[in-house]
Design a protein around this motif. Structure first.
Motif, PDB file in Angstrom:
ATOM      1  N   TRP A  31       0.836  -1.204   0.000  1.00 43.00           N
ATOM      2  CA  TRP A  31       0.000   0.000   0.000  1.00 43.00           C
ATOM      3  C   TRP A  31       0.869   1.251   0.000  1.00 43.00           C
ATOM      4  CZ3 TRP A  31      -3.664   3.169  -0.927  1.00 43.00           C
ATOM      5  CH2 TRP A  31      -3.824   4.335  -0.184  1.00 43.00           C
ATOM      6  N   GLN A  53      -7.776  -6.210  -9.845  1.00 39.59           N
ATOM      7  CA  GLN A  53      -8.263  -6.956  -8.689  1.00 39.59           C
ATOM      8  C   GLN A  53      -7.801  -8.406  -8.711  1.00 39.59           C
ATOM      9  OE1 GLN A  53     -12.243  -8.436  -8.542  1.00 39.59           O
ATOM     10  NE2 GLN A  53     -12.510  -7.901  -6.401  1.00 39.59           N
ATOM     11  N   HIS A  54      -7.088  -8.788  -7.665  1.00 40.84           N
ATOM     12  CA  HIS A  54      -6.742 -10.186  -7.395  1.00 40.84           C
ATOM     13  C   HIS A  54      -6.839 -10.384  -5.887  1.00 40.84           C
ATOM     14  CE1 HIS A  54      -5.125 -10.611 -11.488  1.00 40.84           C
ATOM     15  NE2 HIS A  54      -4.524  -9.442 -11.292  1.00 40.84           N
ATOM     16  N   THR A  55      -7.483 -11.448  -5.466  1.00 40.85           N
ATOM     17  CA  THR A  55      -7.507 -11.729  -4.032  1.00 40.85           C
ATOM     18  C   THR A  55      -6.236 -12.433  -3.597  1.00 40.85           C
ATOM     19  OG1 THR A  55      -8.772 -13.736  -4.515  1.00 40.85           O
ATOM     20  CG2 THR A  55     -10.014 -11.785  -3.823  1.00 40.85           C
ATOM     21  N   GLN A  65       0.149  -8.899  -2.340  1.00 45.22           N
ATOM     22  CA  GLN A  65      -0.913  -8.557  -3.281  1.00 45.22           C
ATOM     23  C   GLN A  65      -1.768  -7.458  -2.687  1.00 45.22           C
ATOM     24  OE1 GLN A  65      -1.831  -9.799  -6.493  1.00 45.22           O
ATOM     25  NE2 GLN A  65      -3.156  -8.002  -6.321  1.00 45.22           N
ATOM     26  N   GLU A  67      -5.026  -5.235  -2.165  1.00 49.48           N
ATOM     27  CA  GLU A  67      -6.469  -5.433  -2.336  1.00 49.48           C
ATOM     28  C   GLU A  67      -7.039  -4.197  -3.028  1.00 49.48           C
ATOM     29  OE1 GLU A  67     -10.208  -5.810  -2.641  1.00 49.48           O
ATOM     30  OE2 GLU A  67      -9.780  -4.282  -1.108  1.00 49.48           O
ATOM     31  N   TRP A  69     -10.169  -2.822  -3.784  1.00 52.44           N
ATOM     32  CA  TRP A  69     -11.261  -1.920  -3.414  1.00 52.44           C
ATOM     33  C   TRP A  69     -10.987  -1.133  -2.145  1.00 52.44           C
ATOM     34  CZ3 TRP A  69     -16.078  -0.917  -5.849  1.00 52.44           C
ATOM     35  CH2 TRP A  69     -16.090  -1.365  -7.184  1.00 52.44           C
ATOM     36  N   THR A  70     -10.374  -1.753  -1.158  1.00 51.28           N
ATOM     37  CA  THR A  70     -10.007  -0.979   0.024  1.00 51.28           C
ATOM     38  C   THR A  70      -8.931   0.043  -0.327  1.00 51.28           C
ATOM     39  OG1 THR A  70      -8.524  -2.788   0.661  1.00 51.28           O
ATOM     40  CG2 THR A  70     -10.680  -2.707   1.726  1.00 51.28           C
ATOM     41  N   GLU A 125      -8.097 -18.880  -8.277  1.00 48.41           N
ATOM     42  CA  GLU A 125      -8.568 -17.835  -7.380  1.00 48.41           C
ATOM     43  C   GLU A 125     -10.032 -18.026  -7.014  1.00 48.41           C
ATOM     44  OE1 GLU A 125      -8.423 -12.972  -7.295  1.00 48.41           O
ATOM     45  OE2 GLU A 125      -8.832 -13.957  -9.210  1.00 48.41           O
TER      46      GLU A 125
END
Length: 350
Positions: A31, A53-55, A65, A67, A69-70, A125
């Motif tokens: 981040w 987007q990848h979880t 990785q 996140e 949306w956050t 995924e």
């Protein structure tokens, strides 16, 4: 007439875009790095950022990785001008939940938010989460119904929906989008079902990097499909290597290509988890390039003048959003802003 050209970047949600073992760019998908990257991109004049987007990391599960949306919600509060495009795989979120998240980020950003629908290629995924990974064409049928619900909810409508995949009763979301009907909708994918979805529901179609004539043919195909409302607009992904001379650019291309060839285990892992029906993989298999989503396949390796001229050609063909990738990202992003953007302005592109 093609709208003015907008230049964007890919956020480094899973680190390096060309090769993971680059001594000039240690792996970092944090981040902290992405925040600094997007804030600098905004200050340099870039117009948008795509947060994929990848979880789980698609290259190696042990790697970091971001996140999507956050992180995008946080970026909405930190930035002031740049458009924030968050990718979404419909199988991971119910449309009611996702539409509410989208409207919240739209409010935080003051109307600078967009979603990018991608119907997923990473089987692992989805299946490892205990979810159903539908076959290719059914994923697009699912995605079309999902997006129809999300679109109406983002518009603030009271939604009644009884469909094959979703049943929604008397749902209305507030607050709605400030100052416009809803957040912008981007769609990725190049298969026939993807193009139908683009023509029916997208504002902008993201095309993977590939030669100019192939891009012209894709644009012509979608423009010929039935469409209501405003015409579809077009975006393109491009990994850029620009230098004072073509020879210098080609030398850097060879450096990155050699480094990318060391990622054989990672490429095998990605291939094993990829649905072979995905058009993006078929397109990428045609070309030797560096970078993701077509990388350098569009010919964006060369001198500053050559790269600017090639981008101008894509703009003339109908591309009005160029999503750039670099490696090492930060210094090359600065180089592009300092050397290529002024040349594009001189060519009256933008």
């Amino acid at each position: 007439m093609t709208p003015p050209l907008r230049i964007g970047i890919w956020a480094l949600v899973h680190g390096n875009r060309a090769a993971l073992q680059d001594p000039l760019e240690p792996y970092d998908a944090s981040w902290r790095r992405n925040r600094a990257l997007v804030l600098e991109a905004e200050s340099l004049g870039y117009d948008c950022v795509l947060v994929a987007q990848h979880t789980m990391n698609p290259h190696k599960v042990e790697l970091g990785q971001l996140e999507a949306w956050t992180a995008t919600a946080a970026l909405a509060a930190e930035t002031r001008r740049i458009e924030l495009i968050a990718a979404i795989k419909p199988m991971l979120y119910h449309p009611v939940v996702l539409a509410k998240m989208a409207l919240q980020i739209e409010e935080i950003s003051g109307g600078r938010f967009a979603i990018n629908l991608v119907n997923a290629w990473n089987r692992k995924e989805i299946e490892d989460a205990g979810l159903v990974f539908r076959e290719h064409d059914e994923r697009y049928a699912y995605g079309a119904e999902w997006l129809a619900v999300v679109d109406r909810l983002m518009r603030g409508e009271a939604v009644q929906h009884q469909g094959r995949y979703f049943q929604v009763k008397d749902y209305i979301l507030r607050p709605a989008s400030p100052g416009r009907p809803r957040p912008r909708i981007y769609v990725g994918g190049e298969s026939a079902p993807a193009r139908d979805l683009v023509a029916a529901q997208a504002d902008v179609w993201f095309i993977n990097g590939q030669p100019l004539e192939d891009v012209r043919a894709l644009i012509a195909d979608v423009r010929a499909r039935p469409r209501r409302g405003e015409p579809v607009r077009f975006g393109l992904s491009a990994f850029v290597i620009a230098r004072e001379t073509e020879a210098e650019a080609q030398a850097e291309y060879r450096r990155l290509l050699d480094l990318a060839r060391q990622d054989t285990e990672i490429k095998a892992y990605v291939k094993a988890n990829t649905d072979p029906a995905v058009a993006m993989r078929k397109t990428q298999a045609k070309f030797e390039s560096v970078g993701t989503n077509g990388g350098t396949s569009g010919g964006t390796v060369g001198s500053y003048d050559q790269v600017a001229a090639r981008i101008a050609q894509f703009h003339a063909a109908g591309i009005d959003t160029l999503l750039t990738q670099f490696q090492p990202f930060e210094p090359e992003m600065r180089r592009f802003a300092a050397q290529v953007m002024p040349r594009l302005a001189a060519l009256r592109v933008g």
